[in-house]
Design an enzyme around this catalytic site. Structure first.
Site, PDB file in Angstrom:
ATOM      1  N   GLY A 187      35.135  46.264  46.103  1.00 56.01           N
ATOM      2  CA  GLY A 187      33.716  45.913  46.177  1.00 56.01           C
ATOM      3  C   GLY A 187      32.773  47.029  45.778  1.00 56.01           C
TER       4      GLY A 187
ATOM      5  CG  MET B  74      41.025  41.395  40.091  1.00 54.88           C
ATOM      6  SD  MET B  74      40.273  42.031  38.574  1.00 54.88           S
ATOM      7  CE  MET B  74      41.726  42.298  37.578  1.00 54.88           C
TER       8      MET B  74
ATOM      9  CG  HIS C 148      35.958  43.652  30.556  1.00 56.94           C
ATOM     10  ND1 HIS C 148      37.060  43.076  31.158  1.00 56.94           N
ATOM     11  CD2 HIS C 148      36.424  44.356  29.492  1.00 56.94           C
ATOM     12  CE1 HIS C 148      38.142  43.414  30.467  1.00 56.94           C
ATOM     13  NE2 HIS C 148      37.780  44.184  29.459  1.00 56.94           N
TER      14      HIS C 148
END
Length: 197
Positions: free
Chosen positions: A16, A98, A117
């Site tokens: 996180g 994910m 990304h």
């Protein structure tokens, strides 16, 4: 009478750190007052995701949806959409989530689904970006914020940041440098998205 707040839902699978960067920016930049937006909920597909503890500590609504409990990717994504939609999101942010999302999920949130990304897209889509960048002999690496489309890591680019690749870099040291850049550009891109809508 003030306008209703626009809700942001953040999806995570791990530590996180990007969630933390977004929460910090929302607080420091007073998104609620200035942008009529707030991080309303955090959803994770992993019960052991440290990011959930961060969200709970901040007083955010947290949802756990374990993908291993669903018979298919489509079943999981359908349940995930139900959980997300309960928060009436203006924006859904992928922050280290994910999972490869189904086309139906992406279509449902078209135009309001954003991802971060760890590469300079279109280079190195998918996983193991830092190792692949080092193996390719790249002199720069970086991060990309982009709108999510049905094609993995190929949506329109909203922001990018480049970092140098050092001669003695490992995937781990390069990842740390890229992560620091992510924490700068993700809140910035979200803020700009909110300002133009």
């Amino acid at each position: 009478m003030s306008a209703p707040l626009r809700n942001i839902v953040v999806l995570i699978s791990g530590a996180g750190s990007n969630l933390q960067a977004l929460m910090r920016a929302a607080q420091q930049e007073q998104w609620e007052q200035r942008l009529q937006a707030r991080i309303a909920a955090v959803v994770s597909n992993r019960s052991d995701a440290p990011g959930l503890a961060l969200a709970r500590t901040a007083g955010l609504a947290c949802e756990l949806l374990d993908h291993t409990e669903y018979p298919s990717r489509h079943a999981f994504d359908a349940a995930l959409m139900t959980r997300i939609d309960a928060h009436q999101p203006t924006l859904v942010l992928l922050a280290g989530f994910m999972r490869i999302l189904t086309p139906e999920f992406v279509r449902h949130y078209e135009g309001r689904l954003i991802n971060i990304h760890p590469s300079l897209l279109p280079a190195f889509t998918g996983l193991h970006t830092h190792r692949r960048a080092l193996e390719a002999g790249c002199k720069v690496a970086g991060a990309t914020v982009h709108r999510v489309t049905a094609e993995l890591d190929h949506g329109p680019i909203l922001a990018q940041a480049a970092v140098p690749v050092m001669p003695d870099d490992s995937p781990e040291t390069l990842a740390a440098r890229v992560r620091a850049a992510e924490h700068q550009i993700y809140p910035q891109a979200v803020r700009e998205w909110l300002q133009t809508r």
